[in-house]
Enzyme design. Structure first.
Site, PDB file in Angstrom:
ATOM      1  N   ASP B 106     -15.039 -10.731  -3.017  1.00 30.98           N
ATOM      2  CA  ASP B 106     -16.057 -11.113  -4.355  1.00 30.98           C
ATOM      3  C   ASP B 106     -15.034 -10.568  -5.454  1.00 30.98           C
ATOM      4  OD1 ASP B 106     -19.135 -11.903  -4.679  1.00 30.98           O
ATOM      5  OD2 ASP B 106     -17.576 -11.328  -6.600  1.00 30.98           O
ATOM      6  N   LYS B 129     -19.252  -5.988  -7.149  1.00 33.29           N
ATOM      7  CA  LYS B 129     -20.445  -6.182  -5.686  1.00 33.29           C
ATOM      8  C   LYS B 129     -19.726  -5.668  -4.687  1.00 33.29           C
ATOM      9  CE  LYS B 129     -22.595 -10.105  -8.214  1.00 33.29           C
ATOM     10  NZ  LYS B 129     -22.641 -11.705  -8.122  1.00 33.29           N
ATOM     11  N   ASN B 152     -10.584 -12.376  -6.688  1.00 29.06           N
ATOM     12  CA  ASN B 152     -11.035 -14.878  -5.932  1.00 29.06           C
ATOM     13  C   ASN B 152     -10.433 -14.585  -5.209  1.00 29.06           C
ATOM     14  OD1 ASN B 152     -10.637 -17.040  -6.869  1.00 29.06           O
ATOM     15  ND2 ASN B 152     -11.116 -17.238  -8.786  1.00 29.06           N
ATOM     16  N   ASN B 185     -19.119 -21.898  -6.461  1.00 27.45           N
ATOM     17  CA  ASN B 185     -18.346 -23.259  -7.120  1.00 27.45           C
ATOM     18  C   ASN B 185     -17.383 -23.522  -5.978  1.00 27.45           C
ATOM     19  OD1 ASN B 185     -14.703 -21.962  -6.627  1.00 27.45           O
ATOM     20  ND2 ASN B 185     -16.800 -19.958  -7.364  1.00 27.45           N
ATOM     21  N   CYS B 251     -28.467 -21.265 -18.105  1.00 30.49           N
ATOM     22  CA  CYS B 251     -27.519 -20.500 -16.633  1.00 30.49           C
ATOM     23  C   CYS B 251     -28.384 -20.916 -15.602  1.00 30.49           C
ATOM     24  CB  CYS B 251     -27.760 -18.808 -16.602  1.00 30.49           C
ATOM     25  SG  CYS B 251     -29.691 -18.804 -16.632  1.00 30.49           S
ATOM     26  N   CYS B 304      -9.749 -38.559   6.455  1.00 30.44           N
ATOM     27  CA  CYS B 304      -9.678 -37.247   5.446  1.00 30.44           C
ATOM     28  C   CYS B 304      -8.506 -36.769   4.617  1.00 30.44           C
ATOM     29  CB  CYS B 304     -10.393 -35.919   6.154  1.00 30.44           C
ATOM     30  SG  CYS B 304     -10.396 -34.688   5.350  1.00 30.44           S
TER      31      CYS B 304
END
Lengths: 412, 412
Positions: B106, B129, B152, B185, B251, B304
């Site tokens: 994270d 975190k 990230n 996300n 939010c 795909c």
């Protein structure tokens, strides 16, 4: 410059405190921008979207059209009986949601053997569960009023006090809005049932099986739904023989997953009930082996052994009779147990769901996969009921007294 | 005797530390028998039923006939990407279950605005975190090895490192046993999908809707099930218009209940997958408004857009071809999406469940109440996918680079 004796003592105290603090916080050093932020009380819930607002994500439920008036949560009081694997997580969820007041009842101490469930920490071992829970919860949200009672609700003296707090323990001195049963034994469930039937208090029952892979929640509205004495509690069958459990040195299995999910179902339905959104489940089961979720309803048993249940049934029927135009709710009471057929046109339960009947001993006719936890709810059989719960760890000496008192009350 | 300046300073330090310690512990005084018990490491998991054994209730799963060899949990490594409302609770559940090793990814910091979900405490505000989670988790169970990465995964440089840790991050230096996606996300989900397709890594995806009242988990086995690029993720419809969400100062809503339940489903199925008990759900949805739990399966899309997905499909078909006797699993691959009909004879999903198809934009044919999160999984549409998740709070500057890199990989 040599230091004085006082200085040496103070230095030792500083060192000891630093060590304790490090242990309490874990071992890492707080960064310069972090650590020991004490959350201050917040007078009014705000919708403002800033990182420092602990209510922004909850108030957003209004903007999303889920809840009309989220702030109302601050007006509600919920009593939680049993602060173990389900009750502690339920209390934390309500605390984080900003509930007005919690009443917590338990008489157990935190042990390392509880660490396979969420909430309690090893450093709380030896504290009473209600005290440890209060400390953690107030740290998370100081806006919540928390009242704790470190006693067993099934003893005669405590039972009277317990009923009093349910009747007068809300923020305004009136009855609480909801009672949540998160206990692990039959006696405590019968005590809660007795209290709620006496005063017409709506409550949720919850339970987790001894093999840790099934659980349920059930809504009990005195007079309107079956009470706990109307019908034995239902369990989602696991196909496991549970006969070999009650030996010395044997404990029930438990999992943080199953208990967290049951606590989640319990508090999600509590929020729906209090804040009036969605459909409140009357019975929701969980079978972890198959991810199967039975749902059903039970009407009250007219021959229920509990006097106050029969009285509440009468009051409810009188209330219904005063409503000239019968809506769906009235019909449902008179009919067979309602089969939940939702907007999706998918039957969540088979139509073999059976309403509570007197003198039952049959699982026949119930939704497939769901069994009654025991056959006859006679006092002499109560030990069997632990099948829906963790093993009862403390048989109260006062239990026979309490049973006698209940019987005296119920023979009115 | 007057006190010296040093003494005054020391007294002030003692007072400050006492205050900090009280804040860290809550406000109550520890009793003489309780408090600051630091849990020591335990070399071997024991079934002994004593209050001091944190594993007694888990080892009891063997006696109950649920799990053959619970101790094996110590051999497994699980990577959790995203340590927010779902990922943090998932990590805590695995830690309390005694998992061998966790890898946590994270790049966010703890904020007071996160306090409406379980796990993080206000005094952890400002910490990363992963750091805050590691401290809490090691305090709960020092037997678990925890590796954290405060970055990230969608940036090009970090993605390569992330793939490396998935491939070599287990306790024995090999691939992890399972990856859990708990991100909020689309970009991060695509990065995890890419990594897992590349190395044939089985993973679970999870998500919670922006209105806080639905969520899901989905198992992805490269070549055997649909990958994240084969078909858009499904969401359980809530009937709420989510078009008005993407404005400044707005939010997503979230609830500790929904997130706790989704984390519970995720880790229950993780335990079933790792310890080989029960039936592992391939897709399990949760609609909190109705307590509705859709279940379905998706076969891979032969067209795909992801090269590695197509390669994994080929490998899987070759593996199947080598098995002379076709069992049920083979048939299921070739057939329409399997309708989950369990032992109870209750259809959990309607038979209109539709397998993944290329060029889809239709919700038509899906189980009633379940919609695709977006229409076309083209890169230009990815912003729409946040409907399954919380709003993406950080658009990575490196995202276009990553997309280009993925496209280069996939055009092989």
């Amino acid at each position: 410059m040599s230091s004085t004796k006082t200085e040496d003592e103070l230095r030792a105290r500083v060192a000891a405190l630093e060590q304790q603090l490090a242990a309490a916080l874990g071992s890492a050093q707080p960064s310069t921008t972090a650590g020991l932020v004490k959350r201050t009380k917040i007078a009014t819930m705000s919708s403002e979207v800033v990182d420092s607002n602990p209510y922004s994500r909850l108030m957003a439920l209004k903007r999303m059209g889920i809840v009309d008036n989220y702030e109302r949560i601050r007006d509600f009081t919920v009593a939680i009986v049993g602060v173990g694997g389900v009750g502690s997580v339920a209390a934390e969820m309500l605390t984080r949601c900003g509930i007005g007041k919690l009443l917590l009842f338990d008489y157990d101490k935190v042990e390392l053997a509880n660490m396979n469930r969420l909430f309690f920490r090893p450093d709380q071992s030896g504290f009473s569960k209600v005290q440890a829970a209060q400390e953690t919860l107030q740290g998370i949200n100081p806006d919540v009023t928390i009242e704790t009672h470190n006693y067993n609700v099934t003893t005669v003296a405590n039972f009277a006090h317990f009923v009093g707090r349910i009747k007068e323990g809300s923020l305004t001195g009136g009855p609480v809005d909801l009672v949540l049963s998160c206990v692990d034994n039959f006696e405590a469930r019968m005590a809660i049932n007795q209290a709620c039937n006496e005063i017409g208090q709506t409550w949720f029952e919850s339970g987790v099986s001894e093999n840790a892979v099934s659980g349920h929640i059930q809504l009990l509205i005195p007079g309107e739904t079956a009470c706990f004495a109307c019908a034995p509690p239902l369990v989602v069958a696991s196909g496991i023989d549970e006969k070999t459990l009650k030996r010395d040195g044997v404990c029930a299995a438990s999992l943080p997953t199953t208990m967290g999910i049951v606590a989640g179902f319990l508090i999600q339905n509590t929020l729906k009930y209090l804040l009036k959104f969605g459909t409140v489940s009357r019975y929701l089961g969980y079978n972890a082996m198959l991810d199967f979720f039975p749902s059903m309803e039970f009407r009250p048993n007219e021959q229920c052994t509990n006097f106050h249940c029969r009285r509440q049934q009468q009051l409810y029927q009188e209330k219904l009779a005063l409503q000239p135009k019968a809506d769906g709710a009235v019909a449902a009471v008179a009919e067979e147990a309602v089969v939940h057929e939702d907007d999706f046109g998918i039957e969540l339960v088979s139509d073999s769901a059976e309403p509570a009947v007197a003198g039952h001993n049959a699982n026949a006719g119930l939704v497939a996969g769901v069994h009654r936890a025991y056959d006859a709810p006679a006092p002499s059989h109560h030990a069997d009921a632990a099948v829906t719960s963790e093993i009862s760890e403390a048989a109260s000496l006062d239990l026979e007294d309490l049973q006698k008192q209940f019987m005296a009350m119920n023979s009115k």
